[in-house]
Design an enzyme around this catalytic site. Sequence first.
Site, PDB file in Angstrom:
ATOM      1  N   PHE A 344      10.930  18.002  16.558  1.00 52.58           N
ATOM      2  CA  PHE A 344      10.141  18.146  18.003  1.00 52.58           C
ATOM      3  C   PHE A 344       8.688  18.474  17.301  1.00 52.58           C
ATOM      4  CE2 PHE A 344      14.253  18.962  19.598  1.00 52.58           C
ATOM      5  CZ  PHE A 344      14.274  18.243  20.695  1.00 52.58           C
ATOM      6  N   ASP A 345       7.817  17.908  18.029  1.00 50.05           N
ATOM      7  CA  ASP A 345       6.457  18.635  17.908  1.00 50.05           C
ATOM      8  C   ASP A 345       6.522  19.965  18.829  1.00 50.05           C
ATOM      9  OD1 ASP A 345       3.632  19.127  17.767  1.00 50.05           O
ATOM     10  OD2 ASP A 345       3.032  17.999  19.446  1.00 50.05           O
ATOM     11  N   LYS A 346       5.606  21.094  18.473  1.00 50.84           N
ATOM     12  CA  LYS A 346       5.638  22.088  19.425  1.00 50.84           C
ATOM     13  C   LYS A 346       4.824  21.975  20.736  1.00 50.84           C
ATOM     14  CE  LYS A 346       3.323  25.937  18.590  1.00 50.84           C
ATOM     15  NZ  LYS A 346       2.849  26.457  20.230  1.00 50.84           N
ATOM     16  N   VAL A 546      10.073  13.653  18.556  1.00 49.48           N
ATOM     17  CA  VAL A 546       9.774  13.855  19.885  1.00 49.48           C
ATOM     18  C   VAL A 546       8.162  14.507  19.980  1.00 49.48           C
ATOM     19  CG1 VAL A 546       9.974  14.489  22.265  1.00 49.48           C
ATOM     20  CG2 VAL A 546      11.953  14.008  20.674  1.00 49.48           C
TER      21      VAL A 546
END
Length: 655
Positions: A344-346, A546
């Site tokens: 995941f990107d934050k 994502v």
Amino acid sequence: MANKEQTTHVNHQILGKKTELYFAILCGVFLFIGFLIEKLTGLADWMSLLSYIISYCFGGYFITIEASKKIPKGEFDIDFLMIAAAAGAAYIGSWAEGALLLFLFSLGHALEHYAMKKAKKSIEALGNISPKTALIKRNGKLEEVSIEALKIDDVIIVKPNTKIAADGIIISGSSTINQAPITGESIPVDKTFIENTTNLPEFKDIDKTHVVFAGTINGDSSIEVLVLKLTKDSTVSRLINMVSEVEAQKSPTQRLTKKFEKWYVPIVILVVILLCFAFLIIDESFNTSIYRAITVLVAASPCALAISTPSAVLSGIARAAQKGVLIKGGKALEDLGEITTIAFDKTGTLTEGKPKLTNLIPLKDFDEEALAKLVLEVESLSNHPLAQAIANDLKIKYSIEFHNNASNVNAIQGKGIQAKYHGHKVFVGNVKLMEDSGIIVDDTIRSKMDDLLQHGHTVMLVAFKTEIVGLISVMDLPRKTATSTLKRLKEIGIKHMIMLTGDHQNVGNAIAKQIGLTEAKGNLLPEDKVEAIKLLIKRDKKIAMVGDGVNDAPAMALSTVSIAMGAAGSDVALETADVALMSDKIENLPFVIGLSRASKRIIKQNIFISLGVVVLLVPITILGLTNIGVAVAFHEGSTIVVVLNALRLLRYKIH
């Protein structure tokens, strides 16, 4: 039976859109009449034969048209095998069995096209959701124009409870917009006008509370919308174009079955021709050999196999579209079904993407309200996004009256800001700003700062006159649904959930612990994220990433499946991602992965059913242990079962 030329069904719709189904039913009706005449009456044989011949005509009509288009090109597919089997059955006098074959095959054919049409229906409906005209404001007058005539910067009037005609921003009025046709969101979203339309950022970067999309439905208030995209570039138009390209992107299983079919059909034809001459080797009549050959032809035709994957893939993609998710083809659908690791990107993915005030800690002689007043007055004069976020949160939390007591605000690059408050110097920023300004930061204050930093907060000191009077901390807070979403992903079999962020490792660790991630990697530049993805692929073979489809494009491109969130309005996200969540809701992720797994499961079931029937029937028919009627029933029955099994995906719900 897969990928039939749809033009056939357009040019030959004698009885309307359901002509093929009606012909299949009429084939069955005349088969039944012929059987009744033959078995239960003493009428002449030619009467039952006539009924069977009529049954042949109805059952073989569409199949013959499709086969005849391919034979001149040297393509011999399943349609050819079925026509050959029916003709052979007629030759040996098994008219009833031949008619039964054509009835079940044509019924399976009709069901297949029904399944495909039903699966496409929710996708194709996108083309009808945009209105055909728009009410436009030009030279102070209202006029109705076609949506194709709309230009950038036109202003359209959207009346209550009508569809919005173009992608743009609200410049007058506020309303509640039903975005379900585009994003799949079940609850209407509140939207309001934007105050300043000069120097607008890119469409994707405009605050979503001002943005509207073509095809969405206005609520009870009239609004004015500034058009920012032409009709051909609108989100809904791009969706339609991409969905039409989806079918060309075959899944790995689909490509494999097509290769199998390419070699398998000629082999079946060769074996059947050889079996016609079995009477030369074994002691049986020519008619018996022909009968066995035709029975084998029926049993060996891979009808169910051909439709097993495309019917499931299209049903899965259609179900996703109903929920506001665009899956680009069978490969993405199948790959997503095998994923056990997600990166995941934050910012904006797991978090809100906006800094929020988390702590206001007064020191010395200041109480909380006095500190809040000081910080609000000073930060309100700054144009820095962080300062604006702090000021907005203070207004909401403390309901402070504004008195313009601050002045002379000066931003100091990389350190903070300096200003005057009630005529005295104020500093808001980091330790370096304080030290450069001759203000002492003692160990007690440093300890408080370190404690907040360890928990992922960004901390600023506030100094008044020559003393530090307080601390402020901000943080990009996790989405409210992040924890429950990650828990759900774990329940459905996602073993590794890793956050990749450019923020400090402490920030990553704090958020990971708070929402339930298995790992967090901080201090990553875009190229570092690419390396992180490479390591994850090496370890886990297939991974999904994502993000927003823009900032992390290189890392997402490298992942097995790239998933873009909030893709509505983002051209880059729609173009680059394998899966696009049209709404900005991470909670749709478990549904998509669950659907992909269900699709993968149904594809395997369909292949098992279709190959199982062929493997069982072929040896039995070669050995002459069954008749053509049983072979027809089992073979065509498996095709119908496979289609119905695929249609189950249209009702998929995550448990």
